[in-house]
Structure formats: structure tokens, C-alpha cells
Design a protein around this motif. Structure first.
Motif, PDB file in Angstrom:
ATOM      1  N   HIS A   1       0.828  -1.214   0.000  1.00 35.74           N
ATOM      2  CA  HIS A   1       0.000   0.000   0.000  1.00 35.74           C
ATOM      3  C   HIS A   1       0.861   1.263   0.000  1.00 35.74           C
ATOM      4  CE1 HIS A   1      -3.406  -2.577   0.432  1.00 35.74           C
ATOM      5  NE2 HIS A   1      -3.174  -2.878   1.708  1.00 35.74           N
ATOM      6  N   GLY A   2       1.979   1.202  -0.721  1.00 35.87           N
ATOM      7  CA  GLY A   2       2.814   2.383  -0.906  1.00 35.87           C
ATOM      8  C   GLY A   2       3.699   2.770   0.259  1.00 35.87           C
ATOM      9  N   ARG A   3       3.895   1.872   1.206  1.00 34.12           N
ATOM     10  CA  ARG A   3       4.775   2.221   2.327  1.00 34.12           C
ATOM     11  C   ARG A   3       5.526   1.006   2.853  1.00 34.12           C
ATOM     12  NH1 ARG A   3       2.328   1.651   7.579  1.00 34.12           N
ATOM     13  NH2 ARG A   3       0.215   0.878   7.394  1.00 34.12           N
ATOM     14  N   TRP A   4       6.664   1.307   3.517  1.00 38.91           N
ATOM     15  CA  TRP A   4       7.453   0.266   4.154  1.00 38.91           C
ATOM     16  C   TRP A   4       6.796  -0.122   5.465  1.00 38.91           C
ATOM     17  CZ3 TRP A   4      10.793  -2.337   1.536  1.00 38.91           C
ATOM     18  CH2 TRP A   4      11.430  -1.744   0.454  1.00 38.91           C
ATOM     19  N   LEU A   5       6.824  -1.408   5.767  1.00 44.71           N
ATOM     20  CA  LEU A   5       6.193  -1.938   6.970  1.00 44.71           C
ATOM     21  C   LEU A   5       7.211  -2.688   7.812  1.00 44.71           C
ATOM     22  CD1 LEU A   5       3.072  -3.472   5.186  1.00 44.71           C
ATOM     23  CD2 LEU A   5       3.215  -1.248   6.328  1.00 44.71           C
ATOM     24  N   ASP A   6       7.107  -2.527   9.112  1.00 40.27           N
ATOM     25  CA  ASP A   6       7.944  -3.268  10.055  1.00 40.27           C
ATOM     26  C   ASP A   6       7.216  -4.536  10.489  1.00 40.27           C
ATOM     27  OD1 ASP A   6       9.682  -1.122   9.933  1.00 40.27           O
ATOM     28  OD2 ASP A   6       9.038  -0.270  11.860  1.00 40.27           O
ATOM     29  N   THR A   7       7.975  -5.557  10.805  1.00 43.36           N
ATOM     30  CA  THR A   7       7.425  -6.786  11.374  1.00 43.36           C
ATOM     31  C   THR A   7       7.872  -6.877  12.821  1.00 43.36           C
ATOM     32  OG1 THR A   7       7.520  -7.908   9.233  1.00 43.36           O
ATOM     33  CG2 THR A   7       7.376  -9.310  11.185  1.00 43.36           C
ATOM     34  N   VAL A   8       6.904  -7.049  13.709  1.00 39.58           N
ATOM     35  CA  VAL A   8       7.201  -7.192  15.131  1.00 39.58           C
ATOM     36  C   VAL A   8       7.093  -8.666  15.495  1.00 39.58           C
ATOM     37  CG1 VAL A   8       6.278  -6.742  17.452  1.00 39.58           C
ATOM     38  CG2 VAL A   8       6.512  -4.880  15.815  1.00 39.58           C
ATOM     39  N   LEU A   9       8.036  -9.126  16.281  1.00 34.19           N
ATOM     40  CA  LEU A   9       8.019 -10.490  16.801  1.00 34.19           C
ATOM     41  C   LEU A   9       7.655 -10.435  18.276  1.00 34.19           C
ATOM     42  CD1 LEU A   9      11.321 -11.779  15.181  1.00 34.19           C
ATOM     43  CD2 LEU A   9       8.988 -12.079  14.339  1.00 34.19           C
ATOM     44  N   MET A  10       6.702 -11.276  18.662  1.00 35.79           N
ATOM     45  CA  MET A  10       6.307 -11.387  20.066  1.00 35.79           C
ATOM     46  C   MET A  10       6.278 -12.868  20.415  1.00 35.79           C
ATOM     47  SD  MET A  10       3.383  -8.425  20.392  1.00 35.79           S
ATOM     48  CE  MET A  10       3.512  -8.296  22.182  1.00 35.79           C
ATOM     49  N   GLN A  11       6.385 -13.158  21.702  1.00 38.85           N
ATOM     50  CA  GLN A  11       6.528 -14.562  22.099  1.00 38.85           C
ATOM     51  C   GLN A  11       5.929 -14.798  23.469  1.00 38.85           C
ATOM     52  OE1 GLN A  11      10.702 -15.258  21.751  1.00 38.85           O
ATOM     53  NE2 GLN A  11      10.625 -17.181  22.825  1.00 38.85           N
ATOM     54  N   LEU A  12       5.373 -16.005  23.621  1.00 41.55           N
ATOM     55  CA  LEU A  12       4.773 -16.440  24.880  1.00 41.55           C
ATOM     56  C   LEU A  12       5.339 -17.800  25.237  1.00 41.55           C
ATOM     57  CD1 LEU A  12       2.443 -16.057  27.040  1.00 41.55           C
ATOM     58  CD2 LEU A  12       1.053 -17.450  25.479  1.00 41.55           C
ATOM     59  N   ASP A  13       5.903 -17.907  26.443  1.00 39.05           N
ATOM     60  CA  ASP A  13       6.353 -19.211  26.946  1.00 39.05           C
ATOM     61  C   ASP A  13       5.141 -20.062  27.316  1.00 39.05           C
ATOM     62  OD1 ASP A  13       9.015 -18.497  26.743  1.00 39.05           O
ATOM     63  OD2 ASP A  13       9.290 -18.154  28.887  1.00 39.05           O
ATOM     64  N   MET A  14       5.196 -21.341  26.981  1.00 39.89           N
ATOM     65  CA  MET A  14       4.160 -22.299  27.372  1.00 39.89           C
ATOM     66  C   MET A  14       4.845 -23.541  27.925  1.00 39.89           C
ATOM     67  SD  MET A  14       1.583 -22.067  24.064  1.00 39.89           S
ATOM     68  CE  MET A  14       2.782 -22.781  22.971  1.00 39.89           C
ATOM     69  N   ASN A  15       4.157 -24.264  28.765  1.00 38.72           N
ATOM     70  CA  ASN A  15       4.653 -25.548  29.267  1.00 38.72           C
ATOM     71  C   ASN A  15       6.075 -25.471  29.824  1.00 38.72           C
ATOM     72  OD1 ASN A  15       2.307 -27.144  28.652  1.00 38.72           O
ATOM     73  ND2 ASN A  15       2.853 -26.925  26.493  1.00 38.72           N
ATOM     74  N   GLY A  16       6.383 -24.378  30.510  1.00 36.06           N
ATOM     75  CA  GLY A  16       7.711 -24.240  31.104  1.00 36.06           C
ATOM     76  C   GLY A  16       8.734 -23.614  30.181  1.00 36.06           C
ATOM     77  N   GLY A  17       8.347 -23.297  28.957  1.00 36.29           N
ATOM     78  CA  GLY A  17       9.273 -22.637  28.034  1.00 36.29           C
ATOM     79  C   GLY A  17      10.590 -23.378  27.912  1.00 36.29           C
ATOM     80  N   THR A  18      11.661 -22.689  28.248  1.00 40.82           N
ATOM     81  CA  THR A  18      12.999 -23.269  28.134  1.00 40.82           C
ATOM     82  C   THR A  18      13.544 -23.771  29.475  1.00 40.82           C
ATOM     83  OG1 THR A  18      14.008 -21.089  28.437  1.00 40.82           O
ATOM     84  CG2 THR A  18      13.583 -21.806  26.170  1.00 40.82           C
ATOM     85  N   GLU A  19      12.687 -23.808  30.490  1.00 40.36           N
ATOM     86  CA  GLU A  19      13.133 -24.205  31.831  1.00 40.36           C
ATOM     87  C   GLU A  19      13.383 -25.699  31.968  1.00 40.36           C
ATOM     88  OE1 GLU A  19      13.993 -21.943  34.192  1.00 40.36           O
ATOM     89  OE2 GLU A  19      13.587 -20.525  32.569  1.00 40.36           O
ATOM     90  N   THR A  20      12.742 -26.510  31.139  1.00 39.89           N
ATOM     91  CA  THR A  20      12.933 -27.955  31.200  1.00 39.89           C
ATOM     92  C   THR A  20      13.137 -28.504  29.794  1.00 39.89           C
ATOM     93  OG1 THR A  20      10.569 -28.403  31.013  1.00 39.89           O
ATOM     94  CG2 THR A  20      11.459 -28.182  33.245  1.00 39.89           C
ATOM     95  N   LEU A  21      13.695 -29.696  29.732  1.00 37.42           N
ATOM     96  CA  LEU A  21      13.876 -30.346  28.434  1.00 37.42           C
ATOM     97  C   LEU A  21      12.586 -31.055  28.031  1.00 37.42           C
ATOM     98  CD1 LEU A  21      17.434 -31.873  28.929  1.00 37.42           C
ATOM     99  CD2 LEU A  21      16.804 -29.759  27.741  1.00 37.42           C
ATOM    100  N   PRO A  22      12.286 -31.073  26.753  1.00 32.84           N
ATOM    101  CA  PRO A  22      11.072 -31.750  26.292  1.00 32.84           C
ATOM    102  C   PRO A  22      11.291 -33.260  26.220  1.00 32.84           C
ATOM    103  CG  PRO A  22      12.239 -30.810  24.426  1.00 32.84           C
ATOM    104  CD  PRO A  22      12.994 -30.393  25.674  1.00 32.84           C
ATOM    105  N   ASN A  23      10.178 -33.990  26.339  1.00 34.53           N
ATOM    106  CA  ASN A  23      10.230 -35.455  26.151  1.00 34.53           C
ATOM    107  C   ASN A  23      10.164 -35.787  24.672  1.00 34.53           C
ATOM    108  OD1 ASN A  23      10.383 -35.961  28.897  1.00 34.53           O
ATOM    109  ND2 ASN A  23       8.168 -35.945  29.132  1.00 34.53           N
ATOM    110  N   THR A  24       9.144 -35.292  24.015  1.00 34.22           N
ATOM    111  CA  THR A  24       8.980 -35.516  22.573  1.00 34.22           C
ATOM    112  C   THR A  24       8.495 -34.213  21.941  1.00 34.22           C
ATOM    113  OG1 THR A  24       6.691 -36.228  22.826  1.00 34.22           O
ATOM    114  CG2 THR A  24       8.363 -37.958  22.859  1.00 34.22           C
ATOM    115  N   ALA A  25       8.639 -34.111  20.644  1.00 30.77           N
ATOM    116  CA  ALA A  25       8.186 -32.929  19.926  1.00 30.77           C
ATOM    117  C   ALA A  25       6.666 -32.973  19.769  1.00 30.77           C
ATOM    118  CB  ALA A  25       8.849 -32.847  18.564  1.00 30.77           C
ATOM    119  N   PRO A  26       5.984 -31.846  19.983  1.00 27.57           N
ATOM    120  CA  PRO A  26       4.553 -31.807  19.744  1.00 27.57           C
ATOM    121  C   PRO A  26       4.246 -32.222  18.304  1.00 27.57           C
ATOM    122  CG  PRO A  26       5.285 -29.810  20.805  1.00 27.57           C
ATOM    123  CD  PRO A  26       6.508 -30.566  20.417  1.00 27.57           C
ATOM    124  N   LEU A  27       3.225 -33.001  18.139  1.00 28.09           N
ATOM    125  CA  LEU A  27       2.747 -33.458  16.838  1.00 28.09           C
ATOM    126  C   LEU A  27       3.749 -34.349  16.097  1.00 28.09           C
ATOM    127  CD1 LEU A  27       1.030 -30.206  15.512  1.00 28.09           C
ATOM    128  CD2 LEU A  27       0.039 -32.033  16.887  1.00 28.09           C
TER     129      LEU A  27
END
Length: 182
Positions: free
Chosen positions: A154-180
């Protein structure tokens, strides 16, 4: 008070979903697509996302689809399998009625139940006043970066913002298996 009903999306919702996304492509800056995909392409995308087991839902008001949202892999390489990205689009006449928040809250519940660790929002035309940034902030997402001038629409430069939410302990613990994938 508007009564919002959130439910899993069905193939019969694809005409309404396609119309909502068409408006976002043609008039908005949340997506960097320039040409709206047709129903055949939206159907293809829907089946890829749902066949992988990701949540894909619609919001209805009085039985009419007023918005939709889905989660998909943030990136497909194996090291990213614990991170998921959201996409949310609302019909123009339904904006400002709490539909985006209801959809995002549902995705957070569903993706937490699936075992994901990080929920990533990649927000086109992101700035502090944007509805999407405010929505994600209200649901607990934190700013994690900005990519300046990453899109031109639409005739202008746009910025992309990244946002993030920790779930299930985030990086505090190791995962057992990958989701899905486990």
C-alpha cells in the motif's frame, strides 16, 4: 454484549474464511500477501494445517463466521518443532468486539495442550498502537524483536514485530517428545 462462539473450523467455513482473508489482503497490512488467494488455495492451506494436527478455529456471531485463527509451525526444521506461530483474521464489521482475543485464547489453550513450548507472533505492520500488538500483549506475549522495513505494501514500508509467549515451562525444562511429532 455480543456472544462469540469459538469452534473448530470445517471445510464448509472456507468460503467465509476466504472472504475474511481477501479483505485482509486487499485492505490491510497484517499480511504481506498482495493478491488474495482463491478458495482452492485457501482449501489447500486449510488441509495442510489441519492434517498436521494444528488447531484451526472460527469465531461465530449469531451463526455467522466473524473471524478465524490457526496455529502452524513457526519454522519446519526439526529444531523448531517446539515453537508454533499464530495467524488471526477478523471480518471488518466484527473488529473491536473481542473476537481476536477469544480466538487467541483458544489457540493458546490448544497449543499448550499439544505440548508446544513457545508461541510466536509474527506481526505485519507492527507498532505499539497496532491492534495485533495490543491483542498479543493482553494475552501475555512479550516483545522479542522488530524487523524494520521488512515489507512494502500500500505504498509504504512496513515493520514486522516479533512477540513470544512461553508455554509448558518454556525453556526451563527439556522436552520429552516434539509436539505433533512424538
Amino acid at each position: 454484549m455480543t456472544s462469540i462462539h469459538i469452534r473448530p473450523a470445517q471445510p464448509s467455513d472456507l468460503p467465509a474464511i476466504t472472504a475474511v482473508y481477501r479483505d485482509a489482503v486487499l485492505h490491510g497490512t497484517a499480511t504481506y500477501e498482495i493478491e488474495p488467494p482463491d478458495i482452492a488455495e485457501m482449501t489447500r492451506r486449510f488441509h495442510i494445517i489441519t492434517s498436521d494436527g494444528f488447531p484451526y478455529c472460527v469465531a461465530e456471531i449469531n451463526g455467522v463466521v466473524a473471524g478465524y485463527a490457526y496455529a502452524s509451525y513457526f519454522r519446519t526444521r526439526p529444531a523448531y518443532w517446539w515453537s508454533v506461530e499464530d495467524s488471526i483474521y477478523i471480518a471488518p464489521e466484527a473488529k473491536g468486539k473481542g473476537i481476536g482475543k477469544a480466538l487467541l485464547q483458544r489457540l493458546i489453550i490448544d497449543c499448550t495442550a499439544l505440548g508446544f513450548r513457545q508461541f510466536i507472533a509474527v506481526i505485519g505492520d507492527g507498532h505499539d498502537a497496532s491492534a495485533s500488538v495490543r491483542l498479543h500483549t493482553s494475552c501475555g506475549f512479550k516483545h522479542s524483536g522488530i524487523i524494520k522495513g521488512s515489507g512494502f505494501k500500500h505504498g509504504r514500508w512496513l515493520d514486522t514485530v516479533l512477540m513470544q509467549l512461553d508455554m509448558n515451562g518454556g525453556t526451563e525444562t527439556l522436552p520429552n517428545t516434539a509436539p505433533l511429532k512424538g
